[in-house]
Design a protein around this motif. Structure first.
Motif, mmCIF file in Angstrom:
data_model
loop_
_atom_site.group_PDB
_atom_site.id
_atom_site.type_symbol
_atom_site.label_atom_id
_atom_site.label_comp_id
_atom_site.label_asym_id
_atom_site.label_seq_id
_atom_site.Cartn_x
_atom_site.Cartn_y
_atom_site.Cartn_z
ATOM 1 N N ARG A 292 -11.127 4.397 6.823
ATOM 2 C CA ARG A 292 -10.104 4.191 8.269
ATOM 3 C C ARG A 292 -10.382 5.449 9.136
ATOM 4 O O ARG A 292 -10.152 6.769 8.764
ATOM 5 N N ASN B 111 0.052 5.254 0.930
ATOM 6 C CA ASN B 111 -0.542 6.368 1.445
ATOM 7 C C ASN B 111 -0.074 7.852 1.000
ATOM 8 O O ASN B 111 1.064 7.999 1.193
ATOM 9 N N SER C 65 -14.312 -0.015 -0.163
ATOM 10 C CA SER C 65 -13.108 0.560 0.616
ATOM 11 C C SER C 65 -12.929 0.346 1.887
ATOM 12 O O SER C 65 -14.222 0.573 2.638
ATOM 13 N N ARG C 66 -12.056 0.238 2.502
ATOM 14 C CA ARG C 66 -11.669 0.312 3.929
ATOM 15 C C ARG C 66 -11.963 1.533 4.280
ATOM 16 O O ARG C 66 -10.789 2.398 4.023
ATOM 17 N N GLU D 11 -8.192 1.764 -2.072
ATOM 18 C CA GLU D 11 -8.695 0.688 -1.197
ATOM 19 C C GLU D 11 -8.675 0.835 0.210
ATOM 20 O O GLU D 11 -9.450 0.251 0.978
ATOM 21 N N SER D 12 -8.175 1.851 0.697
ATOM 22 C CA SER D 12 -8.119 2.264 1.983
ATOM 23 C C SER D 12 -8.284 4.059 1.957
ATOM 24 O O SER D 12 -7.655 4.485 1.317
ATOM 25 N N CYS E 67 -3.988 4.346 -0.644
ATOM 26 C CA CYS E 67 -4.431 4.470 0.596
ATOM 27 C C CYS E 67 -4.567 6.121 0.495
ATOM 28 O O CYS E 67 -3.601 6.816 0.580
ATOM 29 N N SER F 54 -11.653 0.261 9.580
ATOM 30 C CA SER F 54 -10.018 0.159 9.993
ATOM 31 C C SER F 54 -9.541 1.499 10.812
ATOM 32 O O SER F 54 -10.279 2.373 10.843
ATOM 33 N N TYR G 154 1.123 -1.437 -0.132
ATOM 34 C CA TYR G 154 0.100 -0.148 0.079
ATOM 35 C C TYR G 154 0.889 1.482 0.053
ATOM 36 O O TYR G 154 1.874 1.221 0.373
#
Ligand code: SAM
Ligand code: DTB
Ligand code: SF4
Length: 327
Positions: free
Chosen positions: A274, A165, A271-272, A231-232, A202, A297, A163
């Protein structure tokens, strides 16, 4: 249970996901009565994820402070007088020792952050070694190092980085109020390089920097209308750090933060989402509402990069009270 649920976003067909959200549609979601918004978000959440599961990542600042950028929220900018002291890039073995502890505490992903505008060529071999060794522990790897060019993104991917970010942080319109040393398009370019290199993305932002609801909606619209959803999606509540320009920012209504989580969940169903910085200032009830609204998350471990995060035992106690399993 409403619908049988696949384990992760990776098993989801992406055909049903939307990438054409309008600003008006998103603002209308923000304007819903809270119960209606929460009901919609929670329903979407259950259709795509196990309802009681939260993924946990641990953060480590591998290169702290002394950053040349001027992000108004950030204690690591060299331009502001904060308590953060500039340090050199950590040694690989110390990073691996921290990763091992994170794994023992239950983290599934280890996220290494550097206070850089972008990584220098001379740092790449060390970063690659960190990725290889952390991965060898059986952890997913994540890094956040600032802007990347195409070659750097490919190099990190080849080393095994899962990943990357890279937050857009706020709307394109508000961006210049917060950061002047780069622009919104620079951020999007890096996200494209990360995606093209085949890494998971992310990307999210910060709530509570004086932005309007329109700005929050526009930030989420940019993320949701990317060719592929990240995805995040980390949603941070501004941590007001002494010495930064945003130190005196007005308090954010926690329910407005919850709304942002809920709208992110609706726009990016697989998507997660967070629940990121700011948990130290949130009580258990606000965090509980965030989980109900679709956050699945968190960052796990006593420290974010330079500021405090809830203690591991405190999080474990909350998860137990809520019947949440971590993954
Ligand atoms: N330097 C790299 C960059 O800016 O992409 C990576 C590290 S930077 C600290 C990562 C993210 O942390 C920022 O994009 C921002 O969203 C978040 N962040 C930094 N300071 C924060 C604060 N005081 N409150 C909330 N989020 C913060
Ligand atoms: C993200 O969205 N939030 C994390 C992580 N990605 C790198 C960082 C939060 C930093 C909060 C301020 C600090 O601890 O320095
Ligand atoms: Fe530097 Fe990242 Fe902090 Fe901005 S957010 S000052 S780029 S460390």
């Amino acid at each position: 249970m409403l619908v049988p649920m696949p384990k992760t976003h990776e098993t989801q067909p992406s055909g049903s996901l939307r990438h054409d959200w309008t600003q008006e549609e998103i603002v209308a979601l923000f304007d819903l009565p809270l119960n209606d918004l929460l009901f919609q978000a929670h329903t979407v959440h259950r259709q795509h994820f196990p309802a009681n599961e939260v993924q946990v990542s641990t953060l480590l600042s591998i290169k702290t402070g002394g950053c040349e950028e001027d992000c108004a929220y950030c204690p690591q900018s060299a331009r502001y007088h904060t308590e953060v002291k500039a340090e050199k890039l950590m040694d690989v073995e110390n990073v691996v020792a921290c990763a091992r502890k994170a794994k023992e505490a239950g983290a599934s992903r280890f996220c290494m952050g550097a206070a850089w505008r972008s990584p220098k060529e001379r740092d790449m071999p060390k970063l690659e070694a960190m990725i290889r060794e952390v991965r060898a522990l059986g952890l997913e790897t994540c890094m956040t190092l600032g802007m990347l060019d195409e070659t750097q993104a490919k190099t990190l991917k080849q080393a095994g980085l899962d990943y990357y970010n890279h937050n857009i942080d706020t709307s394109e319109e508000y961006y210049g109020e917060i950061i002047t040393t780069r622009n919104f398009e620079d951020r999007l370019n890096t996200l494209e390089h990360v995606r093209d290199a085949g890494m998971h993305v992310c990307s999210g932002g910060i709530v509570g920097m004086g932005e309007s609801v329109d700005d929050r909606a526009a930030m989420l619209r940019t993320l949701a209308n990317l060719p592929q959803h990240p995805e995040s999606v980390p949603i941070n509540l501004l941590v007001k750090v002494e010495g930064t320009p945003l130190e005196q920012q007005q308090e954010t209504d926690p329910l407005d933060f919850v709304r942002t989580i809920a709208v992110a969940r609706i726009l990016m169903p697989t998507s997660r989402v967070r629940l990121s910085a700011g948990r130290e200032e949130m009580n258990d009830s606000v965090q509980t509402l965030c989980f109900f609204a679709g956050a699945n998350s968190v960052f796990y471990g006593e420290k974010l990069l330079t500021t405090a995060n809830p203690a591991t035992e405190k999080d474990q106690a909350l998860f137990k009270r809520l019947g949440i399993q971590t993954c």
